[in-house]
Write an enzyme that holds these catalytic residues in place. Sequence first.
Site, PDB file in Angstrom:
ATOM      1  N   ASN A   1       0.837  -1.194   0.000  1.00 62.93           N
ATOM      2  CA  ASN A   1       0.000   0.000   0.000  1.00 62.93           C
ATOM      3  C   ASN A   1       0.877   1.252   0.000  1.00 62.93           C
ATOM      4  O   ASN A   1       0.606   2.212  -0.732  1.00 62.93           O
ATOM      5  CB  ASN A   1      -0.925  -0.018   1.220  1.00 62.93           C
ATOM      6  CG  ASN A   1      -2.076   0.931   1.111  1.00 62.93           C
ATOM      7  OD1 ASN A   1      -2.729   1.019   0.085  1.00 62.93           O
ATOM      8  ND2 ASN A   1      -2.337   1.666   2.178  1.00 62.93           N
TER       9      ASN A   1
ATOM     10  N   VAL B   1      -5.841   5.166  -7.312  1.00 63.15           N
ATOM     11  CA  VAL B   1      -5.785   3.847  -6.679  1.00 63.15           C
ATOM     12  C   VAL B   1      -5.890   4.166  -5.192  1.00 63.15           C
ATOM     13  O   VAL B   1      -4.924   4.610  -4.584  1.00 63.15           O
ATOM     14  CB  VAL B   1      -4.494   3.086  -7.027  1.00 63.15           C
ATOM     15  CG1 VAL B   1      -4.441   1.763  -6.270  1.00 63.15           C
ATOM     16  CG2 VAL B   1      -4.390   2.858  -8.530  1.00 63.15           C
ATOM     17  N   PRO B   2      -7.064   3.996  -4.599  1.00 56.11           N
ATOM     18  CA  PRO B   2      -7.394   4.624  -3.308  1.00 56.11           C
ATOM     19  C   PRO B   2      -6.747   4.009  -2.066  1.00 56.11           C
ATOM     20  O   PRO B   2      -7.415   3.458  -1.189  1.00 56.11           O
ATOM     21  CB  PRO B   2      -8.907   4.517  -3.262  1.00 56.11           C
ATOM     22  CG  PRO B   2      -9.214   3.279  -4.029  1.00 56.11           C
ATOM     23  CD  PRO B   2      -8.197   3.248  -5.143  1.00 56.11           C
ATOM     24  N   CYS B   3      -5.452   4.174  -1.957  1.00 54.36           N
ATOM     25  CA  CYS B   3      -4.733   3.685  -0.773  1.00 54.36           C
ATOM     26  C   CYS B   3      -5.166   4.437   0.486  1.00 54.36           C
ATOM     27  O   CYS B   3      -5.013   3.917   1.591  1.00 54.36           O
ATOM     28  CB  CYS B   3      -3.225   3.789  -0.979  1.00 54.36           C
ATOM     29  SG  CYS B   3      -2.632   5.415  -1.471  1.00 54.36           S
ATOM     30  N   HIS B   4      -5.762   5.610   0.319  1.00 49.07           N
ATOM     31  CA  HIS B   4      -6.241   6.372   1.484  1.00 49.07           C
ATOM     32  C   HIS B   4      -7.419   5.688   2.173  1.00 49.07           C
ATOM     33  O   HIS B   4      -7.737   6.016   3.306  1.00 49.07           O
ATOM     34  CB  HIS B   4      -6.632   7.798   1.069  1.00 49.07           C
ATOM     35  CG  HIS B   4      -7.753   7.870   0.090  1.00 49.07           C
ATOM     36  ND1 HIS B   4      -7.562   7.675  -1.275  1.00 49.07           N
ATOM     37  CD2 HIS B   4      -9.079   8.103   0.258  1.00 49.07           C
ATOM     38  CE1 HIS B   4      -8.726   7.789  -1.887  1.00 49.07           C
ATOM     39  NE2 HIS B   4      -9.663   8.046  -0.985  1.00 49.07           N
TER      40      HIS B   4
END
Length: 164
Positions: free
Chosen positions: A120, A129-132
């Site tokens: 991540n 790419v929603p790593c949050h």
Amino acid sequence: MNVYFDTFPTPAGDFSIAVSETGAVIATAFGGETALRTRLKAKAPSLMRDAKRVAVARAQVRDYFSGKRNDFVLTLAPLGTAFQQRVWATLQKIPFGQTRSYGALAEALKSGARAIGRANATNPICLIVPCHRVIGADGSLTGFAFGEDVKRQLLMHEGALAAA
């Protein structure tokens, strides 16, 4: 390989996008060219500003922040190992407005939470790419390259986190 980029303001601060010669998004960063180069590492021998080549991705990011878009429809080409690619593909399946813990992702991918955390953290295409959307098992906002405040702002924007 030539890489093209642009930096523009968003409610969460300046945002930079890098695309390949074919227009695929290869990296993003909150911040300017320096932050973007950090995400690209040695992948971009030539980084040239070209707002026109980045226009489609920029429009989708602006639509996201204006509430007109919940997901992105862009060609992505992040460079990473097969395991990282699997993790990043799984991140893209976390719906807008939801979060997952590192442990839940580890279980889904039959891996360890630390390995998920490392993958991540190396995601070169933040936001898109929603790593949050990945949080600690206790709900803590851990592990976002651009800081807890930006992560909180993104999750509040998506309705995944109540206003403090």
